[in-house]
Write a protein that holds these residues in place. Structure first.
Motif, PDB file in Angstrom:
ATOM      1  N   PHE A  91      13.482 -12.017   8.102  1.00 51.85           N
ATOM      2  CA  PHE A  91      13.730 -10.583   7.999  1.00 51.85           C
ATOM      3  C   PHE A  91      12.458  -9.777   7.699  1.00 51.85           C
ATOM      4  CE2 PHE A  91      18.001 -12.305   7.000  1.00 51.85           C
ATOM      5  CZ  PHE A  91      18.739 -11.623   7.967  1.00 51.85           C
ATOM      6  N   GLU A  92      11.286 -10.409   7.819  1.00 53.94           N
ATOM      7  CA  GLU A  92      10.047  -9.679   7.555  1.00 53.94           C
ATOM      8  C   GLU A  92       9.851  -8.564   8.576  1.00 53.94           C
ATOM      9  OE1 GLU A  92      10.235 -12.928   7.860  1.00 53.94           O
ATOM     10  OE2 GLU A  92       9.819 -13.708   5.848  1.00 53.94           O
ATOM     11  N   ILE A  93       9.497  -7.397   8.088  1.00 50.21           N
ATOM     12  CA  ILE A  93       9.313  -6.224   8.941  1.00 50.21           C
ATOM     13  C   ILE A  93       7.821  -6.010   9.213  1.00 50.21           C
ATOM     14  CG2 ILE A  93       9.656  -3.733   9.145  1.00 50.21           C
ATOM     15  CD1 ILE A  93      12.235  -5.397   9.234  1.00 50.21           C
ATOM     16  N   THR A  94       7.491  -5.772  10.481  1.00 50.61           N
ATOM     17  CA  THR A  94       6.110  -5.507  10.867  1.00 50.61           C
ATOM     18  C   THR A  94       5.671  -4.147  10.336  1.00 50.61           C
ATOM     19  OG1 THR A  94       6.374  -6.798  12.887  1.00 50.61           O
ATOM     20  CG2 THR A  94       4.528  -5.249  12.813  1.00 50.61           C
ATOM     21  N   ARG A  95       4.481  -4.116   9.777  1.00 58.26           N
ATOM     22  CA  ARG A  95       3.929  -2.860   9.253  1.00 58.26           C
ATOM     23  C   ARG A  95       2.573  -2.599   9.906  1.00 58.26           C
ATOM     24  NH1 ARG A  95       4.741  -2.917   2.801  1.00 58.26           N
ATOM     25  NH2 ARG A  95       3.925  -0.813   3.110  1.00 58.26           N
ATOM     26  N   LEU A  96       2.292  -1.326  10.140  1.00 59.61           N
ATOM     27  CA  LEU A  96       1.096  -0.946  10.880  1.00 59.61           C
ATOM     28  C   LEU A  96      -0.157  -0.877  10.023  1.00 59.61           C
ATOM     29  CD1 LEU A  96       2.715   1.878  13.043  1.00 59.61           C
ATOM     30  CD2 LEU A  96       2.033  -0.404  13.821  1.00 59.61           C
ATOM     31  N   GLY A  97       0.013  -0.881   8.713  1.00 61.65           N
ATOM     32  CA  GLY A  97      -1.153  -0.789   7.838  1.00 61.65           C
ATOM     33  C   GLY A  97      -0.752  -0.451   6.419  1.00 61.65           C
ATOM     34  N   GLU A  98      -1.751  -0.314   5.554  1.00 63.43           N
ATOM     35  CA  GLU A  98      -1.513   0.027   4.162  1.00 63.43           C
ATOM     36  C   GLU A  98      -1.187   1.518   4.024  1.00 63.43           C
ATOM     37  OE1 GLU A  98      -1.372  -1.986   1.501  1.00 63.43           O
ATOM     38  OE2 GLU A  98      -1.579  -3.662   2.914  1.00 63.43           O
ATOM     39  N   CYS A  99      -0.296   1.805   3.123  1.00 62.33           N
ATOM     40  CA  CYS A  99       0.140   3.192   2.907  1.00 62.33           C
ATOM     41  C   CYS A  99      -0.668   3.818   1.767  1.00 62.33           C
ATOM     42  CB  CYS A  99       1.622   3.231   2.577  1.00 62.33           C
ATOM     43  SG  CYS A  99       2.686   2.675   3.926  1.00 62.33           S
ATOM     44  N   HIS A 100      -1.329   4.942   2.057  1.00 60.95           N
ATOM     45  CA  HIS A 100      -2.147   5.617   1.047  1.00 60.95           C
ATOM     46  C   HIS A 100      -1.797   7.099   0.894  1.00 60.95           C
ATOM     47  CE1 HIS A 100      -4.662   2.065   0.730  1.00 60.95           C
ATOM     48  NE2 HIS A 100      -4.858   2.073   2.040  1.00 60.95           N
ATOM     49  N   VAL A 101      -0.965   7.637   1.780  1.00 60.53           N
ATOM     50  CA  VAL A 101      -0.645   9.070   1.747  1.00 60.53           C
ATOM     51  C   VAL A 101       0.521   9.305   0.797  1.00 60.53           C
ATOM     52  CG1 VAL A 101       0.040  11.082   3.099  1.00 60.53           C
ATOM     53  CG2 VAL A 101      -1.437   9.324   4.126  1.00 60.53           C
ATOM     54  N   SER A 157       6.644   5.362   6.652  1.00 62.43           N
ATOM     55  CA  SER A 157       5.980   4.370   5.810  1.00 62.43           C
ATOM     56  C   SER A 157       5.306   3.277   6.627  1.00 62.43           C
ATOM     57  CB  SER A 157       6.983   3.748   4.837  1.00 62.43           C
ATOM     58  OG  SER A 157       7.994   3.038   5.530  1.00 62.43           O
ATOM     59  N   GLY A 158       5.188   3.485   7.944  1.00 65.16           N
ATOM     60  CA  GLY A 158       4.396   2.587   8.771  1.00 65.16           C
ATOM     61  C   GLY A 158       5.109   1.360   9.289  1.00 65.16           C
ATOM     62  N   ARG A 159       6.414   1.322   9.211  1.00 66.52           N
ATOM     63  CA  ARG A 159       7.146   0.184   9.750  1.00 66.52           C
ATOM     64  C   ARG A 159       7.352   0.356  11.247  1.00 66.52           C
ATOM     65  NH1 ARG A 159       7.652   0.499   4.534  1.00 66.52           N
ATOM     66  NH2 ARG A 159       8.300  -1.349   3.325  1.00 66.52           N
ATOM     67  N   THR A 160       7.522  -0.763  11.937  1.00 67.72           N
ATOM     68  CA  THR A 160       7.715  -0.715  13.384  1.00 67.72           C
ATOM     69  C   THR A 160       8.491  -1.934  13.841  1.00 67.72           C
ATOM     70  OG1 THR A 160       6.598  -0.381  15.512  1.00 67.72           O
ATOM     71  CG2 THR A 160       5.580  -1.945  13.986  1.00 67.72           C
ATOM     72  N   ASP A 161       8.955  -1.885  15.094  1.00 69.79           N
ATOM     73  CA  ASP A 161       9.694  -2.997  15.706  1.00 69.79           C
ATOM     74  C   ASP A 161      10.892  -3.388  14.855  1.00 69.79           C
ATOM     75  OD1 ASP A 161      10.138  -4.746  17.772  1.00 69.79           O
ATOM     76  OD2 ASP A 161       8.825  -6.322  17.000  1.00 69.79           O
ATOM     77  N   MET A 162      11.596  -2.397  14.348  1.00 68.86           N
ATOM     78  CA  MET A 162      12.731  -2.655  13.462  1.00 68.86           C
ATOM     79  C   MET A 162      13.873  -1.690  13.767  1.00 68.86           C
ATOM     80  SD  MET A 162      12.160  -0.661   9.921  1.00 68.86           S
ATOM     81  CE  MET A 162      13.832  -0.023  10.143  1.00 68.86           C
ATOM     82  N   VAL A 163      15.045  -2.060  13.284  1.00 63.06           N
ATOM     83  CA  VAL A 163      16.236  -1.229  13.418  1.00 63.06           C
ATOM     84  C   VAL A 163      16.815  -1.000  12.028  1.00 63.06           C
ATOM     85  CG1 VAL A 163      17.727  -3.244  13.801  1.00 63.06           C
ATOM     86  CG2 VAL A 163      18.481  -1.005  14.582  1.00 63.06           C
ATOM     87  N   VAL A 164      17.330   0.204  11.799  1.00 62.54           N
ATOM     88  CA  VAL A 164      18.005   0.483  10.536  1.00 62.54           C
ATOM     89  C   VAL A 164      19.374  -0.174  10.579  1.00 62.54           C
ATOM     90  CG1 VAL A 164      18.855   2.262   8.980  1.00 62.54           C
ATOM     91  CG2 VAL A 164      16.786   2.669  10.313  1.00 62.54           C
ATOM     92  N   SER A 165      19.679  -0.938   9.565  1.00 64.94           N
ATOM     93  CA  SER A 165      20.929  -1.691   9.525  1.00 64.94           C
ATOM     94  C   SER A 165      21.760  -1.246   8.326  1.00 64.94           C
ATOM     95  CB  SER A 165      20.628  -3.192   9.439  1.00 64.94           C
ATOM     96  OG  SER A 165      21.814  -3.941   9.215  1.00 64.94           O
ATOM     97  N   PHE A 166      23.012  -1.706   8.308  1.00 69.06           N
ATOM     98  CA  PHE A 166      23.905  -1.483   7.173  1.00 69.06           C
ATOM     99  C   PHE A 166      24.514  -2.833   6.853  1.00 69.06           C
ATOM    100  CE2 PHE A 166      28.023  -0.033   5.314  1.00 69.06           C
ATOM    101  CZ  PHE A 166      27.498   0.701   4.256  1.00 69.06           C
ATOM    102  N   TRP A 167      24.147  -3.373   5.694  1.00 70.31           N
ATOM    103  CA  TRP A 167      24.544  -4.743   5.379  1.00 70.31           C
ATOM    104  C   TRP A 167      24.958  -4.847   3.918  1.00 70.31           C
ATOM    105  CZ3 TRP A 167      25.537  -8.333   8.819  1.00 70.31           C
ATOM    106  CH2 TRP A 167      25.712  -9.653   8.403  1.00 70.31           C
ATOM    107  N   ASN A 168      26.091  -5.485   3.691  1.00 69.76           N
ATOM    108  CA  ASN A 168      26.617  -5.602   2.321  1.00 69.76           C
ATOM    109  C   ASN A 168      26.638  -4.245   1.626  1.00 69.76           C
ATOM    110  OD1 ASN A 168      27.205  -8.327   2.444  1.00 69.76           O
ATOM    111  ND2 ASN A 168      25.204  -8.960   1.659  1.00 69.76           N
ATOM    112  N   HIS A 169      27.024  -3.238   2.411  1.00 67.87           N
ATOM    113  CA  HIS A 169      27.233  -1.871   1.925  1.00 67.87           C
ATOM    114  C   HIS A 169      25.948  -1.189   1.459  1.00 67.87           C
ATOM    115  CE1 HIS A 169      31.495  -2.649   2.312  1.00 67.87           C
ATOM    116  NE2 HIS A 169      31.327  -3.748   1.616  1.00 67.87           N
ATOM    117  N   GLU A 170      24.812  -1.627   1.994  1.00 72.04           N
ATOM    118  CA  GLU A 170      23.543  -0.948   1.740  1.00 72.04           C
ATOM    119  C   GLU A 170      22.773  -0.828   3.047  1.00 72.04           C
ATOM    120  OE1 GLU A 170      21.169  -1.426  -1.738  1.00 72.04           O
ATOM    121  OE2 GLU A 170      22.491  -2.990  -2.529  1.00 72.04           O
TER     122      GLU A 170
END
Length: 429
Positions: free
Chosen positions: A8-18, A379-392
């Motif tokens: 379930f690791e999500i790909t991130r484009l870089g470090e967040c500083h903003v 927040s720089g995430r990519t290649d992912m889908v928003v899911s709803f799992w175990n009511h979260e």
């Protein structure tokens, strides 16, 4: 899928500083997780091995962003068939980008992935809060839609020319596969592009999410068809109401519609085979005993009984034979041969259902999906889908979400409840 292969690791484009401009909200930590398994017995092997069980990243606003809201441009595209709630999600994304983060450049791409290819000539729309103010009251999608893939290189070129930093793709498994192809092509071109999927399908058949938007509305609207079928059946001697609902490969709409009013006597879904001989025999017995019957069939059920069309749609899916018309004719022929007079009413509300505005439950769900998609993208995430799992609300990698189609478990609690409601035999084969 084997639990050991769940990643379930999500790909991130870089470090967040903003720093996030949002105020008065609870920021989610990057280490917060929702367990994939909900039952204690399923967690047993992991606990015994003192290993961390599979878990999904929690969705929500982050304290630090990758993208500067003052300089980023975003895009939104809707693909595939119509679905209740499409406009709600578009509106939620636009309002969240503008009012939560201050993003002012938001492009709406017309007619699905065609809108990302210059040669099709679909100019993008400028999406402002004023432009989307009341679109949630409408069915369909103000951006238009289409099926079928487009050249990823051409799509990425368009995104690059417009300076798009985040693309929000709203659709089902075909749309998500296209989104993944865009991610891969952006990587080849060295473009830092966030691609966030929002799961859309009234069939509720995307894996690793409990519910997709549009599903609740579909069940809400489908009940009127079963109400009508039951009223017609009860009003006639040997009355039969036959209703066909959407559900190519997954029978969730049909199964849940059965549970709405307990007036359906036979529910036929793609996951459970049935024979025509057994169905007609049990239907005859039902008419002799009660004098009327209601049959609910999902469009993908009984495909071994109908002649294959041999064709495919624009998305590459095999075109199914019409099981509804097949059953209508087969039932009529059967009782004609036996000399039994029946009154058969056939109802197919499919396109009326999917073009409706979202129900209140779906509208609220769409709002949260859209907002969480924006939080993930900023927040720089990519290649992912928003899911709803175990009511979260959670994040799931797109390759995992499209790895298999979610289906009704014939041995699970949902189907057991359907059988208890209809009274039909577990084995109609």
């Amino acid at each position: 899928m084997d639990d050991a292969t769940l990643r379930f690791e999500i790909t991130r484009l870089g470090e967040c500083h903003v720093p996030s401009p949002m105020r008065g909200v609870r920021f989610v930590g990057d280490d917060e997780r929702v367990l994939y398994h909900a039952r204690l017995e399923d967690l047993g092997p992991w606990l015994q091995a003192h290993a961390e069980p599979p878990a999904m990243e929690v969705a929500g606003p982050r304290e630090r962003l990758l993208f500067d809201p003052s300089s980023i441009a975003c895009g939104i595209v809707t693909c595939g068939g119509l679905c209740p709630g499409l406009n709600d999600v578009i509106r939620a994304i636009v309002l969240s980008l503008r009012y939560h983060y201050g993003v002012t450049r938001i492009h709406g791409f017309r007619y699905g992935y065609e809108g990302l290819v210059h040669r099709h000539g679909h100019a993008p729309l400028d999406l402002t809060p004023e432009a989307v103010a009341r679109i949630n009251e409408l069915g369909g999608t103000v951006l238009g839609s289409s099926r079928g893939p487009q050249d990823p290189a051409e799509m990425v070129r368009t995104l690059k020319d417009l300076g798009i930093g985040i693309l929000f793709t709203i659709g089902g498994d075909g749309t998500l596969r296209g989104a993944h192809a865009i991610v891969e092509e952006a990587g080849r071109q060295g473009l830092s592009l966030g691609v966030i999927g929002v799961p859309k399908t009234i069939d509720n058949d995307i894996s690793f999410t409990q519910r997709t938007f549009g599903f609740a509305t579909a069940v809400t609207e489908a009940r009127w068809a079963t109400y009508a079928a039951n009223a017609e059946a009860e009003a006639a001697r040997n009355g039969i109401g036959l209703v066909k609902l959407m559900g190519r490969d997954s029978g969730f709409i049909a199964a849940h519609t059965v549970l709405v009013n307990s007036q359906v006597n036979f529910c036929l879904i793609p996951e459970v085979r049935f024979s025509l001989e057994r169905l007609l025999g049990d239907l005859s017995a039902r008419l002799q005993h009660r004098g009327h019957a209601v049959i609910l069939v999902a469009e993908g059920a009984g495909q071994d009984l109908v002649a294959p069309t041999g064709g495919k749609d624009a998305s590459g899916n095999a075109k199914y034979g019409d099981i509804g018309l097949f059953l209508r004719d087969a039932i009529s022929d059967h009782f004609r041969r036996t000399g039994t007079e029946i009154s058969l009413k056939y109802i197919d509300p499919s396109y009326m259902i999917r073009s409706q505005p979202a129900s209140p439950v779906d509208s609220a769900f769409c709002l949260l999906l859209g907002q969480h998609a924006v939080h993930a993208g900023m927040s720089g995430r990519t290649d992912m889908v928003v899911s709803f799992w175990n009511h979260e609300f959670t994040h799931v990698p797109i390759p995992l979400a499209v790895s298999a189609r979610k289906k009704v478990d014939p041995l699970g609690a949902l189907w057991s409840s359907v059988l208890a409601s209809t009274g039909q035999a577990r084995d109609l084969w």
